[in-house]
Design a protein around this motif. Structure first.
Motif, PDB file in Angstrom:
ATOM      1  N   HIS A   6      -2.184  -0.531   0.931  1.00 45.12           N
ATOM      2  CA  HIS A   6      -2.708   0.815   1.119  1.00 45.12           C
ATOM      3  C   HIS A   6      -2.558   1.227   2.575  1.00 45.12           C
ATOM      4  CE1 HIS A   6      -6.013  -1.926   2.092  1.00 45.12           C
ATOM      5  NE2 HIS A   6      -6.429  -1.007   2.920  1.00 45.12           N
ATOM      6  N   THR A   7      -2.682   2.528   2.821  1.00 47.53           N
ATOM      7  CA  THR A   7      -2.633   3.051   4.182  1.00 47.53           C
ATOM      8  C   THR A   7      -4.030   2.972   4.784  1.00 47.53           C
ATOM      9  OG1 THR A   7      -3.098   5.290   3.449  1.00 47.53           O
ATOM     10  CG2 THR A   7      -0.776   4.660   3.574  1.00 47.53           C
ATOM     11  N   THR A  32      -5.885   5.353   5.498  1.00 49.45           N
ATOM     12  CA  THR A  32      -6.759   6.357   4.899  1.00 49.45           C
ATOM     13  C   THR A  32      -7.191   5.966   3.501  1.00 49.45           C
ATOM     14  OG1 THR A  32      -4.853   7.585   4.071  1.00 49.45           O
ATOM     15  CG2 THR A  32      -5.718   8.229   6.233  1.00 49.45           C
ATOM     16  N   GLY A  33      -6.659   4.887   2.956  1.00 47.18           N
ATOM     17  CA  GLY A  33      -7.048   4.409   1.638  1.00 47.18           C
ATOM     18  C   GLY A  33      -6.099   4.788   0.524  1.00 47.18           C
ATOM     19  N   LYS A  34      -5.033   5.530   0.837  1.00 49.23           N
ATOM     20  CA  LYS A  34      -4.074   5.914  -0.196  1.00 49.23           C
ATOM     21  C   LYS A  34      -3.185   4.729  -0.551  1.00 49.23           C
ATOM     22  CE  LYS A  34      -3.876  10.719   1.262  1.00 49.23           C
ATOM     23  NZ  LYS A  34      -3.035  11.780   1.807  1.00 49.23           N
ATOM     24  N   ASN A  35      -2.753   4.681  -1.810  1.00 45.72           N
ATOM     25  CA  ASN A  35      -1.868   3.609  -2.256  1.00 45.72           C
ATOM     26  C   ASN A  35      -0.482   3.777  -1.654  1.00 45.72           C
ATOM     27  OD1 ASN A  35      -3.837   2.415  -3.757  1.00 45.72           O
ATOM     28  ND2 ASN A  35      -3.245   3.420  -5.659  1.00 45.72           N
ATOM     29  N   VAL A  36       0.191   2.673  -1.420  1.00 46.85           N
ATOM     30  CA  VAL A  36       1.536   2.668  -0.859  1.00 46.85           C
ATOM     31  C   VAL A  36       2.516   2.485  -2.003  1.00 46.85           C
ATOM     32  CG1 VAL A  36       3.110   1.470   0.705  1.00 46.85           C
ATOM     33  CG2 VAL A  36       0.716   1.694   1.299  1.00 46.85           C
ATOM     34  N   THR A  37       3.585   3.278  -1.999  1.00 46.38           N
ATOM     35  CA  THR A  37       4.614   3.150  -3.021  1.00 46.38           C
ATOM     36  C   THR A  37       5.901   2.637  -2.393  1.00 46.38           C
ATOM     37  OG1 THR A  37       5.305   5.440  -2.697  1.00 46.38           O
ATOM     38  CG2 THR A  37       3.646   5.036  -4.382  1.00 46.38           C
TER      39      THR A  37
END
Length: 87
Positions: free
Chosen positions: A23-24, A26-31
């Motif tokens: 994840h980043t 900021t908490g967003k998932n990484v693709t």
């Protein structure tokens, strides 16, 4: 059932399920992207610029002639321009 940490000398050595998913900050998932870089995908053979001696598979990009003149060169007559991205 809870998964317990398997630390050995301060480092995790257990299964990957123990770790958080990628994840980043900021908490967003990484693709995963097919071409993470900029420009054309150099992983494809048709986009590779192979050179053997003086024979090339594609035309080389032109020489960049623009740039900004740098300060403090003294009596220099060559190499007084800086080329590249400058902020």
């Amino acid at each position: 059932m809870a998964k317990y940490s398997q630390k050995l000398m301060g480092k995790e050595v257990g299964a990957a399920a123990v770790y958080a998913p990628p994840h980043t900050m900021t908490g967003k998932n990484v693709t995963v992207e097919a071409n993470p870089g900029k420009g054309e995908n150099r992983g494809l053979l048709k986009n590779a610029r192979a050179t053997l001696g003086s024979i090339t598979s594609q035309e080389q990009p032109g020489v960049k002639t623009s740039g900004i003149v740098t300060r403090g060169n003294g009596a220099a007559t060559k190499g007084i321009t800086a080329r590249g991205p400058m902020a």
